[in-house]
Write an enzyme that holds these catalytic residues in place. Structure first.
Site, PDB file in Angstrom:
ATOM      1  N   LYS A  76      50.016 -21.455  85.329  1.00  0.00           N
ATOM      2  CA  LYS A  76      50.036 -20.529  84.195  1.00  0.00           C
ATOM      3  C   LYS A  76      49.730 -21.339  82.938  1.00  0.00           C
ATOM      4  CE  LYS A  76      53.129 -17.085  82.038  1.00  0.00           C
ATOM      5  NZ  LYS A  76      54.463 -16.457  82.102  1.00  0.00           N
ATOM      6  N   SER A 151      54.538 -11.381  82.265  1.00  0.00           N
ATOM      7  CA  SER A 151      53.452 -12.065  81.609  1.00  0.00           C
ATOM      8  C   SER A 151      52.619 -12.974  82.518  1.00  0.00           C
ATOM      9  CB  SER A 151      53.998 -12.895  80.451  1.00  0.00           C
ATOM     10  OG  SER A 151      54.806 -13.951  80.941  1.00  0.00           O
ATOM     11  N   SER A 175      58.892 -11.945  84.055  1.00  0.00           N
ATOM     12  CA  SER A 175      57.478 -12.332  84.028  1.00  0.00           C
ATOM     13  C   SER A 175      56.927 -13.005  85.280  1.00  0.00           C
ATOM     14  CB  SER A 175      57.201 -13.240  82.826  1.00  0.00           C
ATOM     15  OG  SER A 175      57.122 -12.473  81.651  1.00  0.00           O
TER      16      SER A 175
END
Lengths: 483, 95
Positions: A76, A151, A175
């Site tokens: 990420k 997210s 997330s």
């Protein structure tokens, strides 16, 4: 090859069926071909990936390979990567080349994992749909009209579309778990303090926790085993041995007590999602588990408390982005105040600004007790709810998200409706507990996730409980058409 | 709690965020809606409840008061918007 899990790829590499270089090339080709419609990657590090793959192959020839040696993964884009842009999905950090590696990045590299690139995310991890990214929304591989969740939406979409066998994520209010659910994969948010936050760009420091996303619990066990552990660089890192998660997966479930919180099955839960979740729970009964109703009476207060605590911490953490030392700077500032206010106004998107403003307000003179202190007291009530529930049961199960993936644009103009998509995940962060989501079926063509919540440091139990389910079902093997 | 334009402007100043005048009403509306959501907290009786700042009851770890970081100024300044002679450049602060 791309349909193999990390466990299977690890075995194929060990058996000499393929080299890491071949594997890495295959995934890089898939990214080149399939990333454009998905937008799951912000940066692809093809050259360094191939170099890491060749180094992994040499390491294997020397007999020094570990299970993840040569296995491609993605990070990420919230984890700092030395010499590689670390954008956090924000214009503010679009020019930012991290000067060091996050501990998570360093540990996975030390285990021999190959980094394919950096995945898209909601700006500064603030969002539940991956639509707040400066680099544009990510699309859900199961249905390109749907959001992947957020997210960690880029990581989840990339794993679901087989562009990478595994990826890292972070989870402040859901997330990792919510995008895992919406994309039909497995993801675990560990206990707060289990995985180092060093080099993980901070959103809400008392809630943020890194973890893996992959197709199966067994894959997550391998990734988490490499990521977890004490790190003196993170003052909240917990000094406690990391169990060998991969060897603890097979314990039988007979006698396991699963708590079903009545508040997670009431109003607000889509009835088709509820039905799929009930079927998964019935499967657990067939596997020998006992289910009992539990109550988490303060559940409805989790979102209100979160939207005080997280913005408060965010306003403080994001104060560092001032246009002076790194990141975006506005053109021709007329004075220092203008440099700060315009650099920040241009660098941050609207959701980040909203949270900074809310946080600034609740921490401002005269409002602290009514908002921040009250939220911290509610945090205690929520944590006590879980403590009481875990006196009766081993794990808690319920839906990860009240609905399946919604459509792009559907909630983007209404922050409150968007916030409610994290209704079942946020309390877990407030309490600091570990939580896992795994695929247990579909509504139409969109996946449904089951959330399993464990007691502090019971990641091994969660992975075991998920793994046993995945031994007798095949939802985790389904892949989206066209990828 | 409902926020008006003047309050939004004040909070934006505290947060060092420039907001265009035409965007103020939308922020006022959104922020008021968020505060309305968080005020659902008031339904809970929290008298005597100890605030929880951190999920794990742990003491802050201390380390020895020793230098552990090498000098990496040049490395860090390589990503700064503007530097000169090892200094970060900003607009003139004192006229």
């Amino acid at each position: 090859m791309h349909h193999k899990t990390i466990v299977q790829l690890s075995a194929a590499l060990a058996a000499g069926e393929c080299s890491s270089e071949e594997l890495t090339r295959a995934f890089l080709e898939r990214i080149e071909r399939f990333n454009p419609p998905l937008n799951a990657f912000i940066t692809v590090t093809a050259e360094s990936a191939l170099a890491q793959a060749r180094a992994a192959d040499q390491r294997r020839r020397r007999g020094e390979a570990q299970p993840l040696t040569g296995v491609p993964i993605a990070h990420k884009d919230i984890f700092c990567t030395d010499g590689v842009r670390t954008s956090c999905g924000s214009r503010m950090l679009d020019p930012f080349i991290a000067p060091y590696d996050a501990t998570v990045v360093e540990r996975l590299a030390a285990a021999g994992a190959v980094m394919l690139g950096k995945t898209n995310l909601d700006e500064f991890a603030m969002g539940s749909s991956n639509e707040t990214s400066f680099y544009g929304p990510v699309r859900n591989p199961w249905d390109l009209e749907a959001v992947p969740g957020g997210s960690s939406g880029g990581s989840a979409a990339a794993v679901a579309a087989r562009l990478t066998p595994g990826a890292t994520g972070t989870d402040t209010g859901g997330s990792i778990r919510q995008p895992a659910a919406l994309c039909g994969i497995t993801g675990i948010k560990p206990t707060y303090g289990r995985v180092s936050r060093w080099g993980m760009i901070a959103y809400a420091s008392s809630l943020d926790q890194g973890g893996p996303l992959a197709r199966t619990a067994a894959d997550c066990a391998l990734l988490l085993g490499a990521m977890a552990g004490f790190d003196p660089s993170d003052s909240t890192s917990v000094d406690r041995p990391v169990p060998d998660y991969a060897t603890l997966l097979d314990r039988p479930l007979a006698g396991l007590k699963i708590g079903l919180p009545k508040e997670y099955f009431g109003e607000g839960l889509d009835s088709a999602v509820a039905q799929v979740v009930e079927e998964a729970i019935a499967e657990y009964r067939r596997l020998g588990a006992e289910t009992v109703e539990v109550s988490l009476p303060n559940s409805a207060l989790a979102i209100p408390a979160y939207y005080v605590i997280a913005p408060a911490e965010c306003s403080s953490n994001l104060a560092r982005f001032d246009g002076v030392r790194y990141g975006h700077r506005c053109e021709d500032p007329k004075d220092l105040l203008d440099l700060y206010t315009r650099s920040r106004a241009e660098g941050f998107g609207s959701e980040v600004k909203r949270r900074i403003l809310v946080g600034t307000f609740v921490l401002s003179a005269g409002y602290y007790d009514a908002y921040y202190l009250k939220a911290q007291q509610i945090r205690r009530l929520i944590s006590d709810d879980f403590r009481r529930a875990f006196e009766q049961v081993d794990v808690i199960a319920g839906p990860t998200s009240p609905t399946v993936a919604f459509n792009l644009g559907e909630k983007v103009d209404d922050p409150i409706t968007m916030y409610l998509s994290d209704i079942y995940t946020i309390a877990v962060n407030l309490a600091g507990l570990p939580g896992l989501s795994m695929p247990v079926g579909f509504v139409g063509q969109r996946p449904v996730g089951l959330q399993l919540i464990g007691n502090y440091f019971a990641e091994d139990r969660l992975l075991n409980v998920a793994h046993r389910y995945q031994q007798t079902t095949d939802w985790h093997e389904r892949s989206p058409a066209g990828f | 709690m409902s926020l008006g334009p003047a309050e939004v402007a004040k909070i934006a100043h505290l947060a060092r965020l420039a907001i265009r005048d035409e965007d103020v009403p939308a922020y006022a509306r959104n922020l008021s809606a968020i505060l309305e959501l968080v005020e659902q907290m008031n339904a809970a009786d929290t008298a005597g409840v100890a605030p929880m700042a951190h999920p794990l009851d742990m003491a802050q770890r201390l380390r020895a008061d020793a230098v552990t970081e090498p000098d990496q100024r040049a490395h860090f300044q390589a990503i700064a918007p503007r530097v000169e002679s090892g200094l970060y450049l900003v607009p003139k602060v004192i006229e």
